[in-house]
Design an enzyme around this catalytic site. Structure first.
Site, short mmCIF file in Angstrom:
data_model
loop_
_atom_site.label_atom_id
_atom_site.label_comp_id
_atom_site.label_asym_id
_atom_site.label_seq_id
_atom_site.Cartn_x
_atom_site.Cartn_y
_atom_site.Cartn_z
N GLU A 56 42.81 42.74 33.41
CA GLU A 56 42.39 44.13 33.83
C GLU A 56 43.60 44.96 33.51
OE1 GLU A 56 41.92 41.63 35.85
OE2 GLU A 56 40.61 42.33 37.38
N GLU A 99 50.21 34.52 32.59
CA GLU A 99 51.16 33.90 33.68
C GLU A 99 52.45 33.58 33.32
OE1 GLU A 99 48.46 30.78 35.42
OE2 GLU A 99 47.12 32.26 36.04
N ASN A 100 53.24 33.23 34.13
CA ASN A 100 54.66 32.77 33.95
C ASN A 100 55.01 31.89 34.92
OD1 ASN A 100 57.86 33.53 34.37
ND2 ASN A 100 57.04 34.47 32.53
N CYS A 140 44.69 45.47 40.82
CA CYS A 140 44.19 45.88 39.64
C CYS A 140 43.27 47.21 39.98
CB CYS A 140 43.17 44.80 38.90
SG CYS A 140 44.12 43.70 38.12
N TYR A 143 55.88 32.44 39.26
CA TYR A 143 54.45 32.83 39.37
C TYR A 143 54.30 34.58 39.49
CZ TYR A 143 54.04 27.79 40.11
OH TYR A 143 54.22 26.39 40.00
N CYS A 162 47.54 40.47 35.53
CA CYS A 162 46.01 40.17 35.35
C CYS A 162 45.28 40.81 34.16
CB CYS A 162 45.08 40.92 36.59
SG CYS A 162 45.59 40.31 38.15
N CYS A 178 41.27 42.24 41.69
CA CYS A 178 42.15 42.03 42.65
C CYS A 178 42.60 43.45 43.06
CB CYS A 178 43.45 41.06 42.33
SG CYS A 178 44.92 42.22 41.30
N ASN A 211 44.59 37.61 31.40
CA ASN A 211 45.71 37.37 32.24
C ASN A 211 46.85 36.57 31.40
OD1 ASN A 211 43.77 35.04 32.32
ND2 ASN A 211 44.35 34.62 34.29
#
Ligand code: THU
Length: 131
Positions: free
Chosen positions: A55, A44-45, A90, A48, A53, A87, A42
């Site tokens: 996957e 992130e930034n 995904c 948000y 993810c 999730c 994953n």
């Protein structure tokens, strides 16, 4: 390759997780029909919603390298209190490529379970739904 071996590769991929906001590291390993394996973590930034993810990182890497014939995907997290469940986004992304793909879902204690994409996302909207 065994399921355990693919899960180990996913565990290793989680080490590259960029997750300074959630502190929830995820790793994935995607096997294609020719035996090639694409890893993902994953990313992130600070905005948000831009996070991707583990996957989907693995799947996007595969597709962008010309691979779409997905066979197995292992996912795990060293930070998950239970199974590292994929999730909804995904699951939808998996359904695009193979409803019969095996998804190997890991847990911190090394246990794993295997579910088909069609079990993770029953009654899915998938390419067959389009005219
Ligand atoms: N995450 C994944 O990488 N895969 C999933 O299927 C569930 C969630 C990531 C997204 C975010 O970086 C962090 O886990 C917390 O939600």
């Amino acid at each position: 390759m065994t399921n355990e071996e693919l899960l180990k590769i996913a565990e290793k991929a989680a080490e590259n997780s960029y997750s300074p906001y959630s502190h929830f590291r995820v790793g994935a390993a995607l096997e294609c029909s020719d035996g090639s394996v694409f890893t993902g973590c994953n990313v992130e930034n600070c905005a948000y919603g831009c996070a991707i993810c583990g996957e989907r990182t693995a799947m996007v890497k595969a597709v962008s390298e010309g691979h779409r014939d997905f066979v197995r995907l292992a996912v795990t997290s060293p930070d998950s209190v239970d199974w590292a469940m994929p999730c909804g986004q995904c699951r939808q992304f998996m359904a695009e490529f193979n409803l019969d793909m095996d998804v190997i879902i890991g847990r911190q204690d090394g246990q794993f379970m295997i579910l088909k994409v069609r079990e993770l996302l029953p009654w899915s909207f998938n390419p067959d739904n389009l005219p």
